[in-house]
Design an enzyme around this catalytic site. Structure first.
Site, PDB file in Angstrom:
ATOM      1  N   LYS A  57       0.841  -1.213   0.000  1.00 38.94           N
ATOM      2  CA  LYS A  57       0.000   0.000   0.000  1.00 38.94           C
ATOM      3  C   LYS A  57       0.872   1.257   0.000  1.00 38.94           C
ATOM      4  O   LYS A  57       0.515   2.273  -0.592  1.00 38.94           O
ATOM      5  CB  LYS A  57      -0.937   0.015   1.222  1.00 38.94           C
ATOM      6  CG  LYS A  57      -2.278  -0.694   1.033  1.00 38.94           C
ATOM      7  CD  LYS A  57      -2.208  -1.952   0.428  1.00 38.94           C
ATOM      8  CE  LYS A  57      -2.813  -2.840  -0.372  1.00 38.94           C
ATOM      9  NZ  LYS A  57      -2.395  -4.225  -0.362  1.00 38.94           N
ATOM     10  N   GLY A 191      -4.540 -11.994 -10.195  1.00 34.25           N
ATOM     11  CA  GLY A 191      -5.253 -11.926  -8.916  1.00 34.25           C
ATOM     12  C   GLY A 191      -4.956 -10.612  -8.214  1.00 34.25           C
ATOM     13  O   GLY A 191      -4.431  -9.661  -8.823  1.00 34.25           O
ATOM     14  N   ILE A 193      -2.729  -9.699  -5.852  1.00 34.90           N
ATOM     15  CA  ILE A 193      -1.329  -9.257  -5.745  1.00 34.90           C
ATOM     16  C   ILE A 193      -0.799  -8.807  -7.105  1.00 34.90           C
ATOM     17  O   ILE A 193      -0.121  -7.785  -7.224  1.00 34.90           O
ATOM     18  CB  ILE A 193      -0.470 -10.384  -5.120  1.00 34.90           C
ATOM     19  CG1 ILE A 193      -0.902 -10.587  -3.660  1.00 34.90           C
ATOM     20  CG2 ILE A 193       1.023 -10.069  -5.212  1.00 34.90           C
ATOM     21  CD1 ILE A 193      -0.234 -11.760  -2.953  1.00 34.90           C
ATOM     22  N   GLY A 279      -0.475 -17.453  -6.822  1.00 37.28           N
ATOM     23  CA  GLY A 279      -1.119 -17.973  -5.617  1.00 37.28           C
ATOM     24  C   GLY A 279      -0.127 -18.209  -4.498  1.00 37.28           C
ATOM     25  O   GLY A 279       1.088 -18.082  -4.679  1.00 37.28           O
ATOM     26  N   ARG A 280      -0.659 -18.535  -3.325  1.00 39.59           N
ATOM     27  CA  ARG A 280       0.166 -18.774  -2.141  1.00 39.59           C
ATOM     28  C   ARG A 280      -0.229 -20.108  -1.515  1.00 39.59           C
ATOM     29  O   ARG A 280      -1.355 -20.552  -1.677  1.00 39.59           O
ATOM     30  CB  ARG A 280      -0.026 -17.626  -1.131  1.00 39.59           C
ATOM     31  CG  ARG A 280       0.452 -16.297  -1.693  1.00 39.59           C
ATOM     32  CD  ARG A 280       0.215 -15.159  -0.706  1.00 39.59           C
ATOM     33  NE  ARG A 280       0.923 -15.312   0.543  1.00 39.59           N
ATOM     34  CZ  ARG A 280       2.182 -14.948   0.760  1.00 39.59           C
ATOM     35  NH1 ARG A 280       2.895 -14.413  -0.214  1.00 39.59           N
ATOM     36  NH2 ARG A 280       2.741 -15.105   1.943  1.00 39.59           N
ATOM     37  N   ASP A 320      -3.827 -17.704   7.285  1.00 40.82           N
ATOM     38  CA  ASP A 320      -3.560 -18.236   5.940  1.00 40.82           C
ATOM     39  C   ASP A 320      -3.293 -19.738   5.931  1.00 40.82           C
ATOM     40  O   ASP A 320      -3.365 -20.358   4.869  1.00 40.82           O
ATOM     41  CB  ASP A 320      -2.321 -17.538   5.344  1.00 40.82           C
ATOM     42  CG  ASP A 320      -2.651 -16.188   4.720  1.00 40.82           C
ATOM     43  OD1 ASP A 320      -3.762 -15.679   4.950  1.00 40.82           O
ATOM     44  OD2 ASP A 320      -1.788 -15.653   3.999  1.00 40.82           O
ATOM     45  N   HIS A 452     -23.464  15.151   2.758  1.00 38.65           N
ATOM     46  CA  HIS A 452     -23.292  15.609   1.379  1.00 38.65           C
ATOM     47  C   HIS A 452     -22.241  16.706   1.337  1.00 38.65           C
ATOM     48  O   HIS A 452     -22.249  17.576   2.203  1.00 38.65           O
ATOM     49  CB  HIS A 452     -24.622  16.138   0.849  1.00 38.65           C
ATOM     50  CG  HIS A 452     -24.496  16.748  -0.514  1.00 38.65           C
ATOM     51  ND1 HIS A 452     -24.384  15.977  -1.658  1.00 38.65           N
ATOM     52  CD2 HIS A 452     -24.416  18.050  -0.904  1.00 38.65           C
ATOM     53  CE1 HIS A 452     -24.247  16.786  -2.702  1.00 38.65           C
ATOM     54  NE2 HIS A 452     -24.268  18.046  -2.278  1.00 38.65           N
TER      55      HIS A 452
HETATM   56  P1  FAD Z   1       1.583 -14.439   8.055  1.00 39.15           P
HETATM   57  O1  FAD Z   1       1.355 -12.989   7.993  1.00 39.15           O
HETATM   58  O2  FAD Z   1       2.143 -15.107   6.847  1.00 39.15           O
HETATM   59  O3  FAD Z   1       2.528 -14.694   9.305  1.00 39.15           O
HETATM   60  C1  FAD Z   1       3.000 -15.961   9.625  1.00 39.15           C
HETATM   61  C2  FAD Z   1       4.224 -15.806  10.514  1.00 39.15           C
HETATM   62  O4  FAD Z   1       4.578 -17.097  11.025  1.00 39.15           O
HETATM   63  C3  FAD Z   1       5.446 -15.308   9.749  1.00 39.15           C
HETATM   64  O5  FAD Z   1       6.088 -14.322  10.509  1.00 39.15           O
HETATM   65  C4  FAD Z   1       6.326 -16.551   9.618  1.00 39.15           C
HETATM   66  O6  FAD Z   1       7.696 -16.229   9.535  1.00 39.15           O
HETATM   67  C5  FAD Z   1       5.986 -17.268  10.911  1.00 39.15           C
HETATM   68  N1  FAD Z   1       6.244 -18.713  10.909  1.00 39.15           N
HETATM   69  C6  FAD Z   1       5.914 -19.618   9.954  1.00 39.15           C
HETATM   70  N2  FAD Z   1       6.253 -20.864  10.355  1.00 39.15           N
HETATM   71  C7  FAD Z   1       6.814 -20.742  11.576  1.00 39.15           C
HETATM   72  C8  FAD Z   1       7.365 -21.660  12.500  1.00 39.15           C
HETATM   73  N3  FAD Z   1       7.339 -22.959  12.267  1.00 39.15           N
HETATM   74  N4  FAD Z   1       7.888 -21.184  13.659  1.00 39.15           N
HETATM   75  C9  FAD Z   1       7.878 -19.852  13.940  1.00 39.15           C
HETATM   76  N5  FAD Z   1       7.339 -18.935  13.092  1.00 39.15           N
HETATM   77  C10 FAD Z   1       6.813 -19.384  11.940  1.00 39.15           C
HETATM   78  N6  FAD Z   1      -4.232  -9.133   2.996  1.00 39.15           N
HETATM   79  C11 FAD Z   1      -5.148  -8.187   3.262  1.00 39.15           C
HETATM   80  O7  FAD Z   1      -6.082  -8.437   4.026  1.00 39.15           O
HETATM   81  N7  FAD Z   1      -5.057  -6.941   2.695  1.00 39.15           N
HETATM   82  C12 FAD Z   1      -4.073  -6.611   1.840  1.00 39.15           C
HETATM   83  O8  FAD Z   1      -4.025  -5.487   1.346  1.00 39.15           O
HETATM   84  C13 FAD Z   1      -3.093  -7.597   1.540  1.00 39.15           C
HETATM   85  N8  FAD Z   1      -2.082  -7.305   0.697  1.00 39.15           N
HETATM   86  C14 FAD Z   1      -1.120  -8.256   0.474  1.00 39.15           C
HETATM   87  C15 FAD Z   1      -0.080  -7.940  -0.395  1.00 39.15           C
HETATM   88  C16 FAD Z   1       0.912  -8.857  -0.650  1.00 39.15           C
HETATM   89  C17 FAD Z   1       2.042  -8.499  -1.575  1.00 39.15           C
HETATM   90  C18 FAD Z   1       0.867 -10.127  -0.004  1.00 39.15           C
HETATM   91  C19 FAD Z   1       1.953 -11.137  -0.243  1.00 39.15           C
HETATM   92  C20 FAD Z   1      -0.170 -10.460   0.843  1.00 39.15           C
HETATM   93  C21 FAD Z   1      -1.177  -9.525   1.081  1.00 39.15           C
HETATM   94  N9  FAD Z   1      -2.252  -9.818   1.920  1.00 39.15           N
HETATM   95  C22 FAD Z   1      -3.204  -8.866   2.165  1.00 39.15           C
HETATM   96  C23 FAD Z   1      -2.392 -11.128   2.573  1.00 39.15           C
HETATM   97  C24 FAD Z   1      -1.937 -11.051   4.040  1.00 39.15           C
HETATM   98  O9  FAD Z   1      -0.596 -10.622   4.085  1.00 39.15           O
HETATM   99  C25 FAD Z   1      -2.093 -12.425   4.683  1.00 39.15           C
HETATM  100  O10 FAD Z   1      -3.417 -12.878   4.536  1.00 39.15           O
HETATM  101  C26 FAD Z   1      -1.770 -12.340   6.164  1.00 39.15           C
HETATM  102  O11 FAD Z   1      -0.449 -11.891   6.378  1.00 39.15           O
HETATM  103  C27 FAD Z   1      -1.951 -13.708   6.829  1.00 39.15           C
HETATM  104  O12 FAD Z   1      -1.661 -13.600   8.172  1.00 39.15           O
HETATM  105  P2  FAD Z   1      -1.150 -14.841   9.026  1.00 39.15           P
HETATM  106  O13 FAD Z   1      -0.983 -14.323  10.409  1.00 39.15           O
HETATM  107  O14 FAD Z   1      -2.032 -15.998   8.805  1.00 39.15           O
HETATM  108  O15 FAD Z   1       0.263 -15.250   8.408  1.00 39.15           O
END
Ligand code: FAD
Length: 473
Positions: A57, A191, A193, A279-280, A320, A452
């Site tokens: 952003k 998509g 991203i 995709g992710r 995620d 408005h």
């Molecule tokens: P994550 O944010 O992926 O965090 C997971 C954490 O766990 C990481 O720090 C990782 O290092 C850690 N981890 C993993 N495995 C282990 C382990 N075994 N031990 C210790 N630590 C570990 N979403 C939106 O809602 N709005 C947006 O505008 C948006 N823009 C995006 C733009 C981009 C370029 C990308 C790539 C994604 C975007 N997303 C957006 C998606 C959003 O970033 C994810 O949905 C969100 O970060 C998911 O959160 P999470 O906590 O599930 O996982």
């Protein structure tokens, strides 16, 4: 007695929010995270704060200003000479925003007494984990906990045909840190991203071609909105090619040659950089899941019930790495819900009320059912559409493309979906989400007074249009 009441694995928007809420509820909480930033330092905030929502952003805003300066200011009677980009400064601004937010999370941890453990965690049982220290490889400790919340997030999918090399064939993370604007940028996938990062580099001057395997543009978006968005983005110069299946990728001294096939046969394309955003996939391969019997499906997602409970007693998974939209706010809401559930409260996440946003300009945002989904389910509905062209504030802003669409149940008038393509759609959608959360009817919105001149009047008028009584169209 266990070392902790709750251990959270992962400090993205799912994990760090869950950890803070657990601590607020009086649990002794630790959060283990293995993120290392560009400077080699441990950082909280996961994908979202470090390489996702926030840096994208920041660049979208910077590139929007640059584009507006070149193409839109003249319509306001403002002329600028010698407009140029300092990409290093733009990146530095982005990095500072990221640092301020990730640092903010560490302050929140300290304030709430969440213990931040910097390391990689794996499960040894449903109440025991092993953490390998991030800074001292091979240095391991075991920690026990009554509850474990897994929030390990996701990572980009690497395509066999176009594997990431970190230089020319890149993922979204590398595409947030180019040190020069590529002359020609190829993007695989159309998509969220792809469209956001494609927009950034296109606005900064890259000739950008987006190849999408499917024939349909943004297939989960309401068809009318998706069509309007496609037309507008193409008018802006984004070259979006649908039904284009990647066949070959060859790197050479001057760039990358791509071959794709569509209805017309094979076409080749030369680019300097290739962003693969196909995709992710969930980050679950290093959790030791098999050994402890944690159920993971074929696509790598941890299996959970509607309450985010895994098959292991006391182990939850959110964000995620589980089913549902890969969105930061969905992850955070699941984190709060799980923390409160552990505290004995009963909380539910309603996936039909999760807002989606694509931060192109104009923005695309929606909540609830699309026209196509309602037709497929044979649900009778009313549809009210109001264009930004007929809204005073959008005309004043000079941003009048797009529309708002309100879909309401033909019998009860309850709002079933709201779809926006227009300026600040990301902010406007919040009103629709609140309305739907309170089971509002289109009439409720139509009878709510809106200031408005504001962009929100488009939602008001679209709600009136659903009842066939819009005023300004
Ligand atoms: P994550 O944010 O992926 O965090 C997971 C954490 O766990 C990481 O720090 C990782 O290092 C850690 N981890 C993993 N495995 C282990 C382990 N075994 N031990 C210790 N630590 C570990 N979403 C939106 O809602 N709005 C947006 O505008 C948006 N823009 C995006 C733009 C981009 C370029 C990308 C790539 C994604 C975007 N997303 C957006 C998606 C959003 O970033 C994810 O949905 C969100 O970060 C998911 O959160 P999470 O906590 O599930 O996982």
């Amino acid at each position: 007695m266990a070392d902790y009441d709750v251990i959270v694995i992962g400090a993205g928007p799912g994990g760090y929010v869950a950890a803070i809420r657990c601590a607020q509820l009086g649990f002794k909480t630790a959060c283990v995270d293995n993120w290392v930033n560009e400077k080699g330092q441990a950082a909280l905030g996961g994908t979202c704060l470090n390489v996702g929502c926030i840096p994208s952003k920041a660049l979208l805003d910077s590139s929007h200003h640059y584009h507006a300066l070149q193409h839109e200011f003249k319509h306001h009677g403002i002329s600028v000479k010698g407009c140029s980009i300092d990409l290093a400064k733009m990146m530095e601004r982005k990095n500072q925003i990221v640092a301020s937010l990730t640092g903010g999370v560490s302050m929140l941890f300290a304030k709430n007494k969440v213990t931040w453990i910097q390391g990689h965690a794996k499960l040894l049982s449903n109440s025991l984990i092993e953490v390998e220290d991030l800074h001292k490889s091979g240095d391991k400790q075991q920690l026990s906990s009554d509850h474990i919340i897994i929030a390990t997030g996701s990572k980009p999918i690497n395509l066999k045909l176009a594997p990431f090399d970190g230089e020319r064939i890149v993922d979204s993370t590398a595409a947030l840190s180019f040190n020069e604007v590529p002359k020609r940028l190829g993007v695989i996938g159309a998509g969220v991203i792809s469209l956001e990062l494609g927009s950034v580099w296109h606005r900064l001057g890259a000739k950008t071609v987006i190849l999408n395997r499917g024939e349909k543009f943004l297939k989960s978006v309401d068809g009318q909105i998706a069509q309007a968005a496609l037309k507008e983005l193409q008018t802006q110069g984004l070259d979006i090619r649908l039904g284009a299946k990647l066949k070959g990728v060859k790197k050479h001294a001057d760039g990358i040659s791509l071959v794709y096939e569509d209805g017309k046969g094979e076409t080749s394309l030369e680019v300097d950089k290739l962003l693969v955003a196909a995709g992710r996939k969930p980050n679950t391969d290093k959790l030791n899941a098999d050994a402890v019997g944690l159920h993971i499906n074929q696509r790598g997602f941890i299996e959970v019930d509607p309450q985010c409970r895994t098959n292991l007693q006391g182990v939850y998974a959110i964000g995620d790495c589980v089913r549902g939209p890969m969105l930061a706010h969905k992850a955070s809401d699941e984190g709060i819900a799980v923390a409160e559930r552990i505290a004995g409260e009963s909380t539910e996440i309603d996936f039909t009320k999760v807002p989606w946003v694509i931060y192109t300009w104009p923005e695309i945002a929606w909540v609830g059912r699309t026209t196509e989904q309602l037709k497929d389910r044979d649900i009778k509905f009313n549809s009210g559409v109001f264009p930004f062209l007929a809204n005073g504030r959008s005309l004043a802003m000079g941003s009048n493309k797009g529309m708002v669409k309100v879909l309401s149940d033909a019998e009860t008038d309850h709002i079933l979906g709201v779809h926006i393509f227009g300026p600040n759609a990301s902010e406007l959608i919040a009103e629709a989400v609140v309305a739907m959360e309170f089971s509002a009817s289109a009439e409720d919105l139509a009878r709510t007074i809106h200031a408005h001149p504001t962009l929100s009047e488009t939602l008001h008028e679209a709600a009136m249009a659903a009842e066939g009584r819009a005023i300004h169209i």
